[in-house]
Design an enzyme around this catalytic site. Structure first.
Site, PDB file in Angstrom:
ATOM      1  N   GLY A 131       0.843  -1.197   0.000  1.00 25.39           N
ATOM      2  CA  GLY A 131       0.000   0.000   0.000  1.00 25.39           C
ATOM      3  C   GLY A 131       0.873   1.239   0.000  1.00 25.39           C
ATOM      4  O   GLY A 131       1.931   1.277   0.627  1.00 25.39           O
ATOM      5  N   LEU A 140      -1.070   7.345   2.594  1.00 24.77           N
ATOM      6  CA  LEU A 140      -0.340   8.166   3.560  1.00 24.77           C
ATOM      7  C   LEU A 140       0.544   7.316   4.455  1.00 24.77           C
ATOM      8  O   LEU A 140       1.718   7.614   4.654  1.00 24.77           O
ATOM      9  CB  LEU A 140      -1.326   8.974   4.401  1.00 24.77           C
ATOM     10  CG  LEU A 140      -1.977  10.144   3.687  1.00 24.77           C
ATOM     11  CD1 LEU A 140      -2.945  10.852   4.619  1.00 24.77           C
ATOM     12  CD2 LEU A 140      -0.919  11.126   3.210  1.00 24.77           C
ATOM     13  N   GLY A 184       1.562   4.083   4.029  1.00 18.26           N
ATOM     14  CA  GLY A 184       2.560   3.308   3.289  1.00 18.26           C
ATOM     15  C   GLY A 184       3.666   4.163   2.720  1.00 18.26           C
ATOM     16  O   GLY A 184       4.856   3.857   2.875  1.00 18.26           O
ATOM     17  N   SER A 227     -17.011  17.219   2.057  1.00 20.70           N
ATOM     18  CA  SER A 227     -16.163  17.331   3.252  1.00 20.70           C
ATOM     19  C   SER A 227     -16.904  17.823   4.489  1.00 20.70           C
ATOM     20  O   SER A 227     -17.770  18.688   4.428  1.00 20.70           O
ATOM     21  CB  SER A 227     -15.018  18.292   2.960  1.00 20.70           C
ATOM     22  OG  SER A 227     -14.412  18.676   4.168  1.00 20.70           O
ATOM     23  N   ARG A 273     -19.303  12.665  13.686  1.00 18.06           N
ATOM     24  CA  ARG A 273     -19.975  12.112  12.518  1.00 18.06           C
ATOM     25  C   ARG A 273     -21.069  11.110  12.863  1.00 18.06           C
ATOM     26  O   ARG A 273     -22.135  11.118  12.249  1.00 18.06           O
ATOM     27  CB  ARG A 273     -18.942  11.438  11.626  1.00 18.06           C
ATOM     28  CG  ARG A 273     -18.011  12.457  11.018  1.00 18.06           C
ATOM     29  CD  ARG A 273     -16.874  11.825  10.273  1.00 18.06           C
ATOM     30  NE  ARG A 273     -16.092  12.882   9.636  1.00 18.06           N
ATOM     31  CZ  ARG A 273     -14.954  12.681   8.982  1.00 18.06           C
ATOM     32  NH1 ARG A 273     -14.469  11.451   8.876  1.00 18.06           N
ATOM     33  NH2 ARG A 273     -14.320  13.681   8.426  1.00 18.06           N
ATOM     34  N   HIS A 331     -17.918   5.486   5.092  1.00 14.40           N
ATOM     35  CA  HIS A 331     -16.779   6.321   4.785  1.00 14.40           C
ATOM     36  C   HIS A 331     -15.460   5.736   5.264  1.00 14.40           C
ATOM     37  O   HIS A 331     -14.447   5.815   4.571  1.00 14.40           O
ATOM     38  CB  HIS A 331     -16.995   7.683   5.427  1.00 14.40           C
ATOM     39  CG  HIS A 331     -15.901   8.660   5.172  1.00 14.40           C
ATOM     40  ND1 HIS A 331     -15.473   8.968   3.904  1.00 14.40           N
ATOM     41  CD2 HIS A 331     -15.136   9.400   6.012  1.00 14.40           C
ATOM     42  CE1 HIS A 331     -14.498   9.853   3.978  1.00 14.40           C
ATOM     43  NE2 HIS A 331     -14.264  10.122   5.234  1.00 14.40           N
ATOM     44  N   GLU A 333      -5.343   3.124   8.229  1.00 11.48           N
ATOM     45  CA  GLU A 333      -6.715   2.633   8.376  1.00 11.48           C
ATOM     46  C   GLU A 333      -6.743   1.107   8.461  1.00 11.48           C
ATOM     47  O   GLU A 333      -7.719   0.521   8.945  1.00 11.48           O
ATOM     48  CB  GLU A 333      -7.575   3.117   7.190  1.00 11.48           C
ATOM     49  CG  GLU A 333      -9.070   2.938   7.419  1.00 11.48           C
ATOM     50  CD  GLU A 333      -9.920   3.415   6.244  1.00 11.48           C
ATOM     51  OE1 GLU A 333      -9.386   4.125   5.372  1.00 11.48           O
ATOM     52  OE2 GLU A 333     -11.113   3.081   6.206  1.00 11.48           O
ATOM     53  N   ARG A 341     -14.388   7.796  14.499  1.00 11.97           N
ATOM     54  CA  ARG A 341     -13.239   8.655  14.238  1.00 11.97           C
ATOM     55  C   ARG A 341     -13.687  10.094  14.061  1.00 11.97           C
ATOM     56  O   ARG A 341     -14.686  10.360  13.400  1.00 11.97           O
ATOM     57  CB  ARG A 341     -12.508   8.184  12.979  1.00 11.97           C
ATOM     58  CG  ARG A 341     -11.327   9.045  12.603  1.00 11.97           C
ATOM     59  CD  ARG A 341     -10.579   8.491  11.430  1.00 11.97           C
ATOM     60  NE  ARG A 341     -11.328   8.544  10.190  1.00 11.97           N
ATOM     61  CZ  ARG A 341     -11.547   9.652   9.473  1.00 11.97           C
ATOM     62  NH1 ARG A 341     -11.080  10.809   9.901  1.00 11.97           N
ATOM     63  NH2 ARG A 341     -12.230   9.596   8.357  1.00 11.97           N
TER      64      ARG A 341
END
Lengths: 263, 254, 669
Positions: free
Chosen positions: C43, C46, C48, C287, C340, C433, C457, C467
């Site tokens: 992967g 971010l 990896g 967003s 959320r 999400h 993740e 989160r």
């Protein structure tokens, strides 16, 4: 490779050659057009013929002219070479391209337009430059009355009416009240050539090519040099369009038309 | 099926890089105007699979216009008829009922076809490896606010940095030139104080790698800018030219 | 009691000292030895990319694998809103502790204190690192970094780059990775998919990967393997994840001994573009940052909602008094910026009650009209010294600011829906999400298989049951840049004498053969239905029974439905094409086969957790006001599932100890 050859063998360096030579040729066009305005003067071609002598004898102009020939060759050679290389960058062509959706046709046709111009330049040079330098151009004798300023011109011939020649391109001397100037009559050559409708047609057609080539080429040269700035872009675009794509080609096209239609 | 539009697709099929490739025609029925272009391809593929035929291979991933993976040349234009939009964000409402739509892969020597509409864009990655970075090892950084950066410069750097590396610039360019892609990265760093130490070497290396990959040169047609889904400006190309020429003429190292 | 098979290895000492002490005392690998140690990273997002770059900078030999055509495509790129960091640049009371506290509370007290505190600690370094890399964060006119607010917090600590923060951060990490590739420290394998891990003598020693272009299977050795393969939201078919996002890497690891932590903890994001039809292949996020300025509402009266649905009423014409700003009403302290899970449930509650505003009845409004005019318009008017601006002037002036802040999101919305969000309120609905669950890891980010790590993740780690916005980017980069470079050294310091193992070792051969026969099996079914057919059905089951609201009956039924669907898949799926070529359908088939197993485990986990917490909402467990009702007595643990050889699972519990935070009912009122 040293840095210099490296620079000019890179894609940007090669474009730089095209841009610099192109913009130099643009400045030449301005000078050429200004000088040739003498064609429109009704003085039996005296100003034009004197201008021609100046252009072919002045040492500075001579140096510049060799630079000019080199520029034409480099510009054309590099341009065509890049077109060839750019074609290789896409070996399989698209089945359908909608180029007009994203760019002006002139920008996509610089090779064709340039080639037309190259053909034109060869014809143009052989018609005038070659004739003037190596071919036969008769002389003309201008007589200027020093007190009145009146000028008259007549072929420079002997009593039998055969054309006479002098060693130099021009001779000037004063006899009494009159200043005599003997000079090669390129003006007459121009007038004669432009009686040919085919040639006039070619000239006018070529000027369209010049117009469209410069419409893109002028501003493109600045972009290649990295001279893109929101404060000046409009000015570059304006000059490129009005001066180089409209006024100059129109002036040049007016010259053959003037001789063909008016004279 | 959710819609009542019908379209005819003329799609480039090419088994692999050794295959010559050809167009094939597929009618697609029951298309909804709310469908994305790729969802329309999903329908076609679903049908081809049930008919026992090979589905059309195409690259796509995020389907929200940011990953840069989708890459279809639609009716003679990269990413289709709209400006500022990737293929995945193109919706069928941009087409009319009974339209014939020609779909091809990006075509460039530097982007060899993998299969059908998918191409290999690793040339871009290699250009990035040659200099598209600031050499700062993890842990070396000073406080983020220790160097103020004017908003205008920051905004311009950001505008250049929004490039998604999709390759539409190359696809649109009649010379298959990658100048817009390369210049966007060169510009982003040239505009920021962090990018200054390596500025000169960066532009030389990235241009050299770009040339080595077999991209064409730039003739300033502006097609790249017009087709870029992120609206990257060709003023970046001018900036790169300026940096390249300036560097060549001024660099201390011979 | 925590299972004896789980040791979180949290260092001793006070909360503030744990990480500092760990870093100062962790065994090191000397530079000469680093050169002969190989690390495999799966992967290139971010986590990896940042881990690969950082480990390569340290001198390790790194191999990176990604299934996309370039590491820059990883789905981290789609993150929009921002990244949190406890910088306190705004002087509004932020601190490491507050970020830590907000994150634990936001996660509904289901995360580890030690890990989360470390995350908050290194958050500030991330911003420094990214700025140094040339990431163009938004700035103020004075040249300093700007911040915005996100859900579940009362400070402004979110750094952003318009609505493309993930893109900019990923491109930063990607450029660092490309630099190492150019230097020869990293070998990159694009269009490669990991299809198994290889364990030798109880340690993870490599992977089997498929070259997606040639179809060839490859064996790769590594002294350690890092899975940075992202989340598994696509088990729901429709999610905000990329089409290719999958669980395969993590799932293969799970089947080879890595425990799966909290699989049922999924995040349903409140502000996504509603589903428009059956053809839909994915959902698009709007967003969370939009909730800074967008107000969420539905009509106060059902008649109005019905009139809007049938197109008889324009929402712009509905009077203020007739609107129900339900988040502001229910949660006055946090308003539209509640976490959320809370926002999503509140929207679902209104829609279920008949107040939904689109044709399907599954949408609420996100309205910018008020703040466009009265927040930004007024400010701009004052700046320009316009004394008595008209409504039209306010709107015009405000729209310029709104465009600057959210322009790309507004364009995206208009592109997808065909509706202009500057003139009409956006319609939004919750969608899958993010997955808080993932491979169980200890403080070192190591899974239960020695030598196998999970970052970002892909691990279950720091977000508990929910989160907070702008924390995923923070966690991915924290793991990659600042955590794993230390913790992997801890493990590798004991591996310096291990020579690279020949990939002809029987374990590699066996793993490759296993993978090969599975692929051949998929190819040879030659059934009648496409992979997507099964994926869509799985998604429906998951969304209906294991989505925003879960119940014993629903989950029980879902488990048997998934088992039946899985059987049907292995009986009737049709994978066209060839095994030895670029074959996207075969790739999909393998991934969906794994989702069909994961889905069952998720339902099992959800069924086992007899409480509501964060994103996990069991209808049987709620307060009278409809808020999540936690059971800290019985469920204050991480559920780590071990797959048994018979295909069933065994639950292991890691009890969470709160030594610094007093566990309480979460309130955003």
């Amino acid at each position: 490779m040293n840095w210099f050859t490296k620079m000019f063998s890179s894609s940007i360096g090669q474009k730089l050659i095209v841009a610099l030579t192109g913009l130099f040729l643009c400045t030449f066009l301005v000078v050429h057009a200004m000088g040739n305005l003498a064609l429109f003067k009704s003085d039996n071609g005296m100003s034009f013929n004197l201008y021609t002598v100046f252009m072919t004898t002045n040492p500075f102009i001579k140096v510049v002219s060799y630079l000019l020939y080199a520029s034409v060759i480099f510009h054309a050679f590099k341009g065509l070479h890049l077109i060839y290389k750019n074609r290789q960058a896409r070996p399989v062509q698209y089945g359908m391209v909608n180029g007009k959706a994203n760019s002006h046709w002139t920008s996509r046709s610089m090779g064709v337009l340039g080639t037309i111009m190259l053909v034109f330049i060869v014809v143009h040079m052989s018609n005038f430059w070659f004739e003037y330098k190596f071919g036969y151009i008769p002389y003309v004798q201008y007589t200027e009355n020093i007190s009145t300023g009146e000028v008259s011109g007549m072929p420079y011939v002997d009593e039998a009416g055969n054309p006479k020649q002098i060693k130099k391109k021009m001779e000037e001397f004063v006899i009494g009240d009159n200043k005599i100037t003997i000079v090669k009559d390129l003006y007459a050559e121009v007038a004669e050539e432009f009686e040919n409708p085919l040639l006039v047609g070619l000239y006018v057609f070529a000027m369209f090519a010049v117009a469209f080539h410069l419409f893109h080429g002028f501003k493109s040269g600045f972009q290649t040099l990295g001279l893109n700035h929101p404060r000046y872009n409009q000015a570059i675009q304006f000059i490129g369009t009005w001066v180089f794509a409209i006024i100059l080609p129109a002036l040049f096209a007016a010259m053959p038309l003037y001789f063909f239609l008016v004279k | 099926m959710s819609g009542d539009m019908n379209v005819t697709l003329k799609v480039w099929r090419q088994k692999n890089n050794n295959d010559r490739g050809r167009f094939e025609t597929y009618p697609v029925q029951g298309v909804s105007p709310d469908m994305s272009f790729l969802e329309m391809f999903d329908i076609l593929n679903e049908r081809l699979i049930t008919e026992g035929k090979e589905p059309v291979a195409f690259d796509h991933d995020c389907r929200e216009g940011i990953c840069g993976m989708c890459s279809m040349f639609i009716n003679g234009r990269p990413h289709g008829p709209l400006q500022g939009v990737t293929t995945c964000q193109l919706h069928m409402r941009s087409f009319k009922n009974n339209d014939t739509i020609v779909v091809e892969p990006w075509r460039a020597k530097a982007f060899p076809v993998v299969k059908d509409l998918a191409v290999n864009r690793s040339a871009f990655d290699r250009v990035m490896s040659s200099g598209g970075f600031i050499s700062i090892n993890t842990g070396n950084a000073q406080d983020a606010n220790s160097t103020p950066i004017g908003k205008d410069d920051a905004d311009m750097a950001f505008a250049a940095a929004t490039c998604i590396g999709c390759g539409a610039c190359v696809a649109a360019c009649k010379n298959a030139s990658a100048m817009l892609f390369v210049s966007a990265k060169v510009s982003q760093f040239a505009l920021l104080p962090q990018g200054q130490p390596e500025r000169k070497q960066r532009v030389l290396n990235m241009v050299a790698q770009m040339d080595a990959e077999g991209f064409g040169s730039c003739t300033n047609t502006g097609a790249c800018e017009a087709e870029c889904p992120k609206g990257i400006s060709i003023s970046n190309i001018a900036r790169m030219n300026r940096d390249f020429i300036g560097t060549q003429l001024s660099m201390q190292k011979v | 009691m925590t299972s004896s098979k789980l040791d979180a290895k949290i260092p001793d000492g006070t909360l503030e000292q744990k990480w500092t002490k760990y870093r100062s005392t962790v065994p090191l690998v000397n530079p000469a030895n680093k050169r002969s140690l190989e690390v495999i990273i799966v992967g290139s997002g971010l986590a990896g990319a940042s881990a690969a770059a950082s480990l390569a900078e340290l001198g390790y030999k790194v191999k990176v694998f990604c299934f996309q055509d370039s590491p820059r495509r990883a789905h981290s790129i789609a993150a929009q809103g921002g990244i949190n960091a406890a910088k306190n640049y705004q002087n509004d009371g932020d601190s490491t502790y507050r970020l830590f506290y907000d994150t634990i509370k936001g996660g509904d007290y289901r995360a580890r204190e030690g890990n989360v505190y470390r995350l908050a600690e290194v958050s500030a370094n991330i911003i420094d690192q990214c700025v140094a890399q040339g990431v163009p964060f938004a700035r103020e006119y004075g040249g300093m970094l700007d911040n915005r607010s996100f859900g579940g917090t009362q400070v402004k600590r979110t750094f952003y780059a318009a609505g493309q923060t993930g893109q900019q951060l990923l491109l930063g990490a990607y450029s660092a990775l490309q630099r190492q590739i150019g230097l020869g420290q990293v070998e990159m394998f694009t269009r490669h998919e990991m299809l198994d891990i290889v364990n030798i003598d109880g340690k993870c020693r490599g992977i089997i990967a498929r070259d997606l272009v040639s179809g060839k299977l490859e064996r790769h050795f590594g002294h350690a393997v890092l899975l940075c393969s992202g989340g598994y939201g696509n088990v729901f078919y429709l999610s905000t994840n990329a089409m290719g996002s999958n669980v395969t890497a993590a799932w293969k690891a799970h089947k080879k001994g890595a425990f799966f932590g909290n699989p049922c903890f999924t995040q349903i994001h409140p502000t996504c573009i509603p589903v428009s039809g059956d053809h839909q292949s994915k959902l698009t996020l709007m967003s969370e940052s939009l909730r800074n300025d967008g107000r969420i509402w539905v009509p106060m009266r059902k008649e109005d909602a019905a009139a809007i649905r049938s197109g008889k009423l324009n929402p712009n014409d509905l009077k203020e008094d007739d609107r129900d700003y339900f988040l502001e009403r229910r949660y006055p302290a946090f308003g539209n910026l509640v976490p959320r899970d809370v926002a999503s449930r509140a929207a679902k509650e209104r829609c279920d009650a008949g107040f939904g505003v689109n044709q399907t009845g599954e949408a609420v409004y996100l309205d910018f009209a008020f703040n466009t005019k009265y927040k930004y318009g007024k400010k701009e008017a004052t700046k320009r010294s316009i004394a008595n601006p008209t409504e039209a002037q306010l709107k015009e002036l405000g729209q310029v600011v709104v465009k600057e802040q959210y322009g790309n999101l507004f364009n995206m919305y208009q592109q997808i829906t065909g509706v202009n969000p500057y003139e009409n309120p956006m319609m939004i609905y919750p969608a899958v999400h993010y997955t808080m669950g993932g491979l169980w890891v200890d403080y070192n980010l190591m899974t239960t298989v020695p030598g196998l790590y999970a970052l970002g993740e892909a691990n279950f780690s720091d977000h508990g049951a929910n989160r907070l916005g702008a924390s995923a980017l923070m966690q991915g980069l924290a793991d990659g840049y600042f955590v794993v470079p230390y913790t992997v050294g801890n493990y590798l310091s004991k591996e310096i004498s291990v020579k690279p193992i020949d990939t002809n070792h029987e374990a590699f051969v066996a793993a490759e053969n296993e993978t090969k026969s599975r692929l051949e099996k998929l190819m040879n079914i030659k059934g009648t239905k496409s992979v997507d057919y099964f994926h869509k059905r799985l998604g429906k089951i998951m969304w209906n029974e294991c989505g925003m609201a879960r119940s014993t009956a629903g989950l029980t039924k879902a488990i048997s439905d998934i088992q039946a669907l899985r059987a049907a898949f292995w009986n009737d799926v049709r994978v066209p094409g060839d095994i030895n070529e670029f074959n996207p359908e075969l790739e999909k088939a393998g991934r969906v086969a794994d989702f069909l197993e994961l889905g069952e485990l998720m339902c099992k986990d959800a069924l086992d957790r007899n409480e509501s917490c964060g994103g996990h909402f069991r209808e049987e467990y709620q307060t009278e006001e409809g808020e999540a009702l936690r059971d800290d007595q019985n469920y204050n643990y991480v559920a780590a599932w071990e797959q048994l050889t018979n295909g069933d699972w065994e639950l292991h519990k890691e009890v969470l100890n709160y030594e610094n935070i007093k566990i309480a009912q979460r309130s955003y009122k």
